[in-house]
Design a protein around this motif. Structure first.
Motif, mmCIF file in Angstrom:
data_model
loop_
_atom_site.group_PDB
_atom_site.id
_atom_site.type_symbol
_atom_site.label_atom_id
_atom_site.label_comp_id
_atom_site.label_asym_id
_atom_site.label_seq_id
_atom_site.Cartn_x
_atom_site.Cartn_y
_atom_site.Cartn_z
ATOM 1 N N MET A 1 0.894 -1.048 0.070
ATOM 2 C CA MET A 1 -0.022 -0.105 0.027
ATOM 3 C C MET A 1 0.923 1.233 0.060
ATOM 4 O O MET A 1 1.723 1.187 0.787
ATOM 5 N N LEU A 20 6.113 0.419 8.719
ATOM 6 C CA LEU A 20 5.461 0.188 7.338
ATOM 7 C C LEU A 20 6.338 -0.711 6.478
ATOM 8 O O LEU A 20 5.804 -1.314 5.800
ATOM 9 N N HIS A 25 5.028 -2.163 2.954
ATOM 10 C CA HIS A 25 4.270 -0.892 2.448
ATOM 11 C C HIS A 25 5.190 0.219 2.136
ATOM 12 O O HIS A 25 6.531 0.096 2.156
#
Length: 340
Positions: A1, A20, A25
């Motif tokens: 993402m 993250l 990500h």
């Protein structure tokens, strides 16, 4: 993402990046105040924004509001001041933020604590943003008519402010019992109930298993449990998530009411929110004679849940949040005049 980080503290930004990146990500940009976040989001809209609350120049509430106006995208409030700034969290959610989680931090031994909670929120938001949805069917319950009639409400993104406006327009002697499923973090449910209670003459409290619904009282589902209303108006809370990505699930609430044989003079409402939770359950209620109302697109922060209900023909009425309390008061006033 693809994720944007908004935080004015460099050490916390570093921790967020580590969390993250460890889960695959991509951090597409970093902003150290809300104003820069609005600019960066306009130039490159990410899949998700991690928004701090307390920042210089423009705080997280105002930044969330501006982003949702200019370049709307999913926003998760990530702040170290969740408990001490509950009113700001509700303002941010009312402006369009999806949820809230505590900022991960370095533990005494240098390990990062709170990272898994953040990643779990991101997984859920990813499913919601993709409109992923699996319904859980409540077990059939014995039919039994219940007095008072019910006002069942489902809401998500932008819901706290919409709920405050709706409930704030109802009189203290409102004749229906109110049950609410709002998508919110479980750790924050009690504060949400207290905040809503301060905004209205209606009595608002967090739902507890075994409690009975009452006219002029609103019960809000805890953020980490599904709420069912059993025959006789008795609340039952069940652990989630099961097969639902929404906890509490509006569909689970609506299904329990339909299968419980409640008064067909009752009303189901869907307010602003991302996804489609509650739309199918509302259609089922309309099909058995309930009044069903969806918030209109113009007054919704995100016209996902109510929009889905409108598109599938589940809503008998569509109105603005400002007009909804009056519509409900007129409906129940007419009902009780007919029953006299």
């Amino acid at each position: 993402m693809r994720i944007g980080i908004v935080n004015d503290k460099a050490p916390l930004v570093d921790i967020l990046k580590k969390v993250l990146l460890s889960d695959g990500h991509e951090v597409v940009w970093i902003a150290h105040n809300g104003e820069r976040a609005v600019e960066k989001c306009s130039n490159d809209v990410p899949d998700l924004v991690l928004m701090d609350l307390i920042m210089p120049v423009l705080d997280g509430v105002s930044a969330t509001r501006e982003i949702m106006k200019k370049s709307p995208c999913p926003i998760l409030i990530v702040t170290s001041s969740v408990e001490s700034n509950s009113s700001k969290v509700f303002e941010a959610m009312g402006a369009g933020a999806l949820d809230v989680v505590a900022t991960p931090k370095n533990g005494p031994d240098g390990e990062i604590t709170g990272g898994q909670a953040l990643l779990a929120k991101i997984v859920v938001i990813g499913k919601l943003h993709g409109n992923g949805r699996v319904r859980e069917h409540a077990k059939p319950l014995a039919k039994e008519r219940v007095i008072p009639p019910l006002l069942a409400i489902g809401s998500s993104t932008g819901g706290p402010s919409a709920l405050a406006e709706l409930l704030g327009g109802l009189p203290a002697d409102f004749p229906a019992a109110i049950v609410i499923a709002q998508h919110v973090d479980g750790h924050f449910s009690e504060n949400l109930a207290l905040w809503l209670d301060s905004q209205t003459e209606i009595k608002v409290a967090l739902a507890r298993s075994g409690r009975s619904v009452q006219a002029g009282h609103a019960l809000i589902a805890p953020g980490d449990q599904h709420m069912l209303i059993k025959p006789g108006g008795i609340v039952e809370l069940t652990d989630g998530p099961g097969k639902n990505i929404y906890v509490p699930s509006v569909d689970v609430l609506f299904d329990s009411i339909r299968l419980g044989g409640f008064s067909k003079h009752s009303v189901a409402v869907l307010l602003t929110g991302m996804g489609a939770d509650g739309a199918r359950g509302m259609l089922d209620l309309r099909n058995i004679g309930w009044m069903t109302i969806a918030q209109d697109k113009e007054s919704s922060v995100v016209w996902g849940m109510p929009g889905s209900a409108v598109k599938m023909g589940a809503a008998r009425e569509v109105c603005s949040i400002g007009d909804m309390a009056g519509l409900l008061v007129r409906h129940f006033k007419k009902l009780f005049q007919e029953l006299k």
